[in-house]
Design a protein around this motif. Sequence first.
Motif, short mmCIF file in Angstrom:
data_model
loop_
_atom_site.label_atom_id
_atom_site.label_comp_id
_atom_site.label_asym_id
_atom_site.label_seq_id
_atom_site.Cartn_x
_atom_site.Cartn_y
_atom_site.Cartn_z
N THR A 180 1.10 -1.27 -0.06
CA THR A 180 -0.55 0.07 0.59
C THR A 180 0.80 1.15 -0.22
N PHE A 181 0.56 2.41 -0.23
CA PHE A 181 0.76 3.42 -0.28
C PHE A 181 0.12 4.62 0.19
N SER A 182 0.22 5.67 0.57
CA SER A 182 -0.25 7.26 0.57
C SER A 182 0.35 8.22 0.08
N VAL A 183 -0.58 9.32 -0.37
CA VAL A 183 -0.36 10.53 -0.86
C VAL A 183 -0.14 11.16 0.36
N SER A 184 0.88 12.37 0.28
CA SER A 184 1.33 13.30 0.90
C SER A 184 1.13 14.69 0.40
N VAL A 185 -0.32 15.63 0.90
CA VAL A 185 0.19 17.38 -0.12
C VAL A 185 0.35 17.86 1.65
N SER A 186 1.16 18.96 1.49
CA SER A 186 1.64 19.72 2.62
C SER A 186 1.60 21.00 2.04
N VAL A 187 0.45 22.08 3.52
CA VAL A 187 0.21 23.48 3.27
C VAL A 187 0.35 24.25 4.14
N GLN A 188 0.06 25.54 3.73
CA GLN A 188 1.00 26.34 4.58
C GLN A 188 0.42 27.56 4.00
#
Length: 194
Positions: A180-188
Amino acid sequence: EPEIAHVVFGVELQGDDPAEIVDEAAAFIDAAIAAARELGVTEEDVRTAGYRLWVETVRDPDDGRPTGEVVYHVSHQVRVTLTDLERVGALLGAVVEAGANTVSEVSFSVEDPDALIEEARREALEDAAARAEQMAGALSISLGSPVFVTETGGGIPIPFGLGGAADAREMAAPSISPGTFSVSVSVQVVYEIR
């Protein structure tokens, strides 16, 4: 959970007659593609990943001078997409048995990665807003409108890769686990303070 698999396999040959090795490589790759098609790979899901023909000048091992002999090399790589993940191991075994002598990639993905990125982005923005509200409440201030937003991330990591060459003409279907895997998004987010 991954939904599709990408497999890159091919044929690498060498010899002293370029026409002969090109024809031989074509026959092997055609047989390997046919084996992949029998396991559910559609014509649209087959594409050439690379094709090279080059000449090697043979050198004397003692003094390094050219001997006048040349060796021709051909490499033909094909990338296929398979939607039945249960058949990845069988596909690897079948293409090698049909004539492929290299397998340079097995990777997994999803049909619509953009949907996962959009979901991660939405959750990141909601989290940023909730954290900003919590901080503003602790400081007894009110938040205004966002004045600056920036995003990093959004890529989908490949959870599994298989590299290297497969030499055997007969090969049992290897056990392949897509994981399995995940998606990562970071916001400021920067807000006005009222």
